[in-house]
Scaffold this motif. Sequence first.
Motif, PDB file in Angstrom:
ATOM      1  N   THR A  31      -1.029   1.700 -10.741  1.00 30.60           N
ATOM      2  CA  THR A  31      -2.055   2.512 -11.381  1.00 30.60           C
ATOM      3  C   THR A  31      -1.593   2.985 -12.758  1.00 30.60           C
ATOM      4  OG1 THR A  31      -2.819   3.261  -9.226  1.00 30.60           O
ATOM      5  CG2 THR A  31      -3.504   4.556 -11.123  1.00 30.60           C
ATOM      6  N   ALA A  32      -0.357   3.429 -12.861  1.00 29.81           N
ATOM      7  CA  ALA A  32       0.166   3.877 -14.151  1.00 29.81           C
ATOM      8  C   ALA A  32       0.167   2.734 -15.155  1.00 29.81           C
ATOM      9  CB  ALA A  32       1.569   4.442 -13.985  1.00 29.81           C
ATOM     10  N   LEU A  91       0.803  -1.221   0.000  1.00 30.17           N
ATOM     11  CA  LEU A  91       0.000   0.000   0.000  1.00 30.17           C
ATOM     12  C   LEU A  91       0.835   1.270   0.000  1.00 30.17           C
ATOM     13  CD1 LEU A  91      -2.816  -0.979   2.504  1.00 30.17           C
ATOM     14  CD2 LEU A  91      -2.959  -0.826   0.031  1.00 30.17           C
ATOM     15  N   LYS A  92       2.142   1.141  -0.049  1.00 27.74           N
ATOM     16  CA  LYS A  92       2.981   2.338  -0.097  1.00 27.74           C
ATOM     17  C   LYS A  92       2.669   3.119  -1.370  1.00 27.74           C
ATOM     18  CE  LYS A  92       7.007   1.177   2.612  1.00 27.74           C
ATOM     19  NZ  LYS A  92       8.454   0.982   2.571  1.00 27.74           N
ATOM     20  N   PRO A  93       2.755   4.439  -1.304  1.00 23.89           N
ATOM     21  CA  PRO A  93       2.374   5.265  -2.457  1.00 23.89           C
ATOM     22  C   PRO A  93       3.128   4.941  -3.746  1.00 23.89           C
ATOM     23  CG  PRO A  93       2.624   6.629  -0.516  1.00 23.89           C
ATOM     24  CD  PRO A  93       3.078   5.246  -0.138  1.00 23.89           C
ATOM     25  N   GLU A  94       4.419   4.631  -3.660  1.00 15.85           N
ATOM     26  CA  GLU A  94       5.147   4.365  -4.908  1.00 15.85           C
ATOM     27  C   GLU A  94       4.674   3.070  -5.557  1.00 15.85           C
ATOM     28  OE1 GLU A  94       7.775   3.117  -1.426  1.00 15.85           O
ATOM     29  OE2 GLU A  94       6.794   4.957  -2.005  1.00 15.85           O
ATOM     30  N   HIS A  95       4.269   2.090  -4.756  1.00 17.88           N
ATOM     31  CA  HIS A  95       3.762   0.843  -5.330  1.00 17.88           C
ATOM     32  C   HIS A  95       2.386   1.058  -5.960  1.00 17.88           C
ATOM     33  CE1 HIS A  95       7.023  -1.482  -3.725  1.00 17.88           C
ATOM     34  NE2 HIS A  95       6.782  -1.063  -2.493  1.00 17.88           N
TER      35      HIS A  95
END
Length: 78
Positions: free
Chosen positions: A34-35, A25-29
Amino acid sequence: MIRRLFYMTLGASLAVWVMRKLEALKPEHVARRTASHLRDFAGDVRAGAATRENELRARHGLGTVGHRPTNNDVKDGR
């Protein structure tokens, strides 16, 4: 003794599972996933639009449109 060992193993397994879920759930993951999904979705939309455009052109007697690769690196708007 066996009962304590069982619950200690169960607790350790749950802790590892929860830590892995929280790590995902870390933002970079989340941003990377999503990208990737958006890129796939955009490709599907482009392919569907080209197919539909060719169908409409065939129905109205116009020539078909080949797939033209897009170059988004051009800076002057062409």
